[in-house]
Design an enzyme around this catalytic site. Structure first.
Site, PDB file in Angstrom:
ATOM      1  N   CYS A   9     -45.150  48.520  59.707  1.00  0.00           N
ATOM      2  CA  CYS A   9     -46.625  48.770  59.629  1.00  0.00           C
ATOM      3  C   CYS A   9     -46.962  49.802  58.950  1.00  0.00           C
ATOM      4  O   CYS A   9     -46.095  50.773  58.613  1.00  0.00           O
ATOM      5  CB  CYS A   9     -47.427  48.152  60.709  1.00  0.00           C
ATOM      6  SG  CYS A   9     -47.330  49.276  62.234  1.00  0.00           S
ATOM      7  N   ASN A  12     -46.818  52.397  62.664  1.00  0.00           N
ATOM      8  CA  ASN A  12     -45.914  52.202  63.674  1.00  0.00           C
ATOM      9  C   ASN A  12     -46.394  52.541  65.216  1.00  0.00           C
ATOM     10  O   ASN A  12     -45.714  52.876  65.954  1.00  0.00           O
ATOM     11  CB  ASN A  12     -44.761  53.005  63.415  1.00  0.00           C
ATOM     12  CG  ASN A  12     -43.588  52.415  64.152  1.00  0.00           C
ATOM     13  OD1 ASN A  12     -42.761  53.374  64.521  1.00  0.00           O
ATOM     14  ND2 ASN A  12     -43.626  51.135  64.497  1.00  0.00           N
ATOM     15  N   CYS A  14     -49.285  50.242  66.168  1.00  0.00           N
ATOM     16  CA  CYS A  14     -50.116  49.212  66.772  1.00  0.00           C
ATOM     17  C   CYS A  14     -49.376  47.716  66.349  1.00  0.00           C
ATOM     18  O   CYS A  14     -48.720  47.260  67.266  1.00  0.00           O
ATOM     19  CB  CYS A  14     -51.678  48.994  66.201  1.00  0.00           C
ATOM     20  SG  CYS A  14     -52.612  50.364  66.422  1.00  0.00           S
ATOM     21  N   ARG A  15     -49.183  47.430  65.049  1.00  0.00           N
ATOM     22  CA  ARG A  15     -48.631  45.934  64.922  1.00  0.00           C
ATOM     23  C   ARG A  15     -47.313  45.943  65.086  1.00  0.00           C
ATOM     24  O   ARG A  15     -47.029  45.160  65.684  1.00  0.00           O
ATOM     25  CB  ARG A  15     -49.215  45.506  63.458  1.00  0.00           C
ATOM     26  CG  ARG A  15     -50.659  45.352  63.463  1.00  0.00           C
ATOM     27  CD  ARG A  15     -51.231  45.131  61.943  1.00  0.00           C
ATOM     28  NE  ARG A  15     -51.000  46.434  61.250  1.00  0.00           N
ATOM     29  CZ  ARG A  15     -51.217  46.735  60.087  1.00  0.00           C
ATOM     30  NH1 ARG A  15     -51.595  45.625  59.221  1.00  0.00           N
ATOM     31  NH2 ARG A  15     -50.946  47.864  59.488  1.00  0.00           N
ATOM     32  N   SER A  16     -46.507  46.869  64.441  1.00  0.00           N
ATOM     33  CA  SER A  16     -45.051  46.757  64.350  1.00  0.00           C
ATOM     34  C   SER A  16     -44.542  46.914  65.646  1.00  0.00           C
ATOM     35  O   SER A  16     -43.341  46.157  66.046  1.00  0.00           O
ATOM     36  CB  SER A  16     -44.572  47.274  63.197  1.00  0.00           C
ATOM     37  OG  SER A  16     -44.762  48.743  63.578  1.00  0.00           O
ATOM     38  N   ASP A 120     -55.284  44.900  60.831  1.00  0.00           N
ATOM     39  CA  ASP A 120     -55.064  46.180  61.480  1.00  0.00           C
ATOM     40  C   ASP A 120     -56.038  46.640  62.535  1.00  0.00           C
ATOM     41  O   ASP A 120     -57.223  46.608  62.141  1.00  0.00           O
ATOM     42  CB  ASP A 120     -54.900  47.263  60.431  1.00  0.00           C
ATOM     43  CG  ASP A 120     -54.323  48.353  60.852  1.00  0.00           C
ATOM     44  OD1 ASP A 120     -54.027  48.792  62.412  1.00  0.00           O
ATOM     45  OD2 ASP A 120     -53.954  49.424  60.196  1.00  0.00           O
TER      46      ASP A 120
HETATM   47  P1  4NP Z   1     -50.688  49.998  62.618  1.00  0.00           P
HETATM   48  O1  4NP Z   1     -52.079  50.682  62.650  1.00  0.00           O
HETATM   49  O2  4NP Z   1     -50.377  50.301  61.107  1.00  0.00           O
HETATM   50  O3  4NP Z   1     -50.631  48.772  63.122  1.00  0.00           O
HETATM   51  O4  4NP Z   1     -49.819  50.993  63.505  1.00  0.00           O
HETATM   52  C1  4NP Z   1     -52.625  51.877  62.236  1.00  0.00           C
HETATM   53  C2  4NP Z   1     -52.375  52.999  63.165  1.00  0.00           C
HETATM   54  C3  4NP Z   1     -52.909  54.258  62.646  1.00  0.00           C
HETATM   55  C4  4NP Z   1     -53.524  54.304  61.436  1.00  0.00           C
HETATM   56  C5  4NP Z   1     -53.632  53.323  60.641  1.00  0.00           C
HETATM   57  C6  4NP Z   1     -53.339  52.047  61.135  1.00  0.00           C
HETATM   58  N1  4NP Z   1     -54.142  55.708  61.205  1.00  0.00           N
HETATM   59  O5  4NP Z   1     -54.831  55.778  60.135  1.00  0.00           O
HETATM   60  O6  4NP Z   1     -53.903  56.735  61.806  1.00  0.00           O
END
Ligand code: 4NP
Length: 147
Positions: A9, A12, A14-16, A120
């Site tokens: 993702c 790294n 939240c989703r993955s 997300d």
């Molecule tokens: P992920 O979510 O891609 O599912 O881990 C996010 C976590 C943090 C951020 C963006 C997406 N960020 O902008 O810090």
């Protein structure tokens, strides 16, 4: 045989890691990891609201730590799974010439949920909804790999 699976993702956190946590619970015999296309959260544990949503469904993510996706991951894994189209294009941009490792969307493995990506939750705030989609699609991926 597809034994080494990498979930990708953006952050790294939240989703993955949630997909990794679900998959390793279903299939402890496979090598499973996750990575972010960004390096923004390297070394950090999954985001607390995502950990809470996962734990509510019996999945503990607390040991996981964020890392950045690397071109060498194309050699280390048999299948790379992204959460949205940006993950796919950012991953493909690092594909070494001649490497055939497939890169697919997680939602490809759960057509019945009617989503073409995992929204997300870092932006939507819906961690429970994201976890439900990830859990359903990750089980669909497992069914696909074992059928
Ligand atoms: P992920 O979510 O891609 O599912 O881990 C996010 C976590 C943090 C951020 C963006 C997406 N960020 O902008 O810090």
């Amino acid at each position: 045989m597809t034994r080494r699976i990498l979930f990708v993702c953006l952050g790294n956190i939240c989703r993955s890691p949630a997909a990794q946590g679900v998959f390793r619970t279903i299939v402890p015999t496979h090598t499973v990891d996750s990575a972010g296309t960004s390096g923004w959260h390297i070394g950090r544990p999954p985001y607390a609201p995502m950990q809470e949503a996962a734990l509510a469904r019996g999945i503990d993510l607390s040991d996981l730590r964020a890392r950045q996706f690397l071109a060498s991951d194309f050699e280390l894994f048999d299948l790379i799974i992204g959460m949205d189209r940006d993950n796919i294009s950012d991953t493909e941009a690092l594909r070494p010439p001649g490497m055939g490792t497939p890169v697919r969307l997680l939602t490809d493995f759960s057509p019945h949920i009617g989503k073409d990506h995992i929204p997300d939750p870092y932006y939507t705030g819906d961690f429970e909804g994201a976890f439900y989609l990830i859990e359903t699609a990750t089980k669909g991926l497992h069914d696909h790999l074992t059928s």
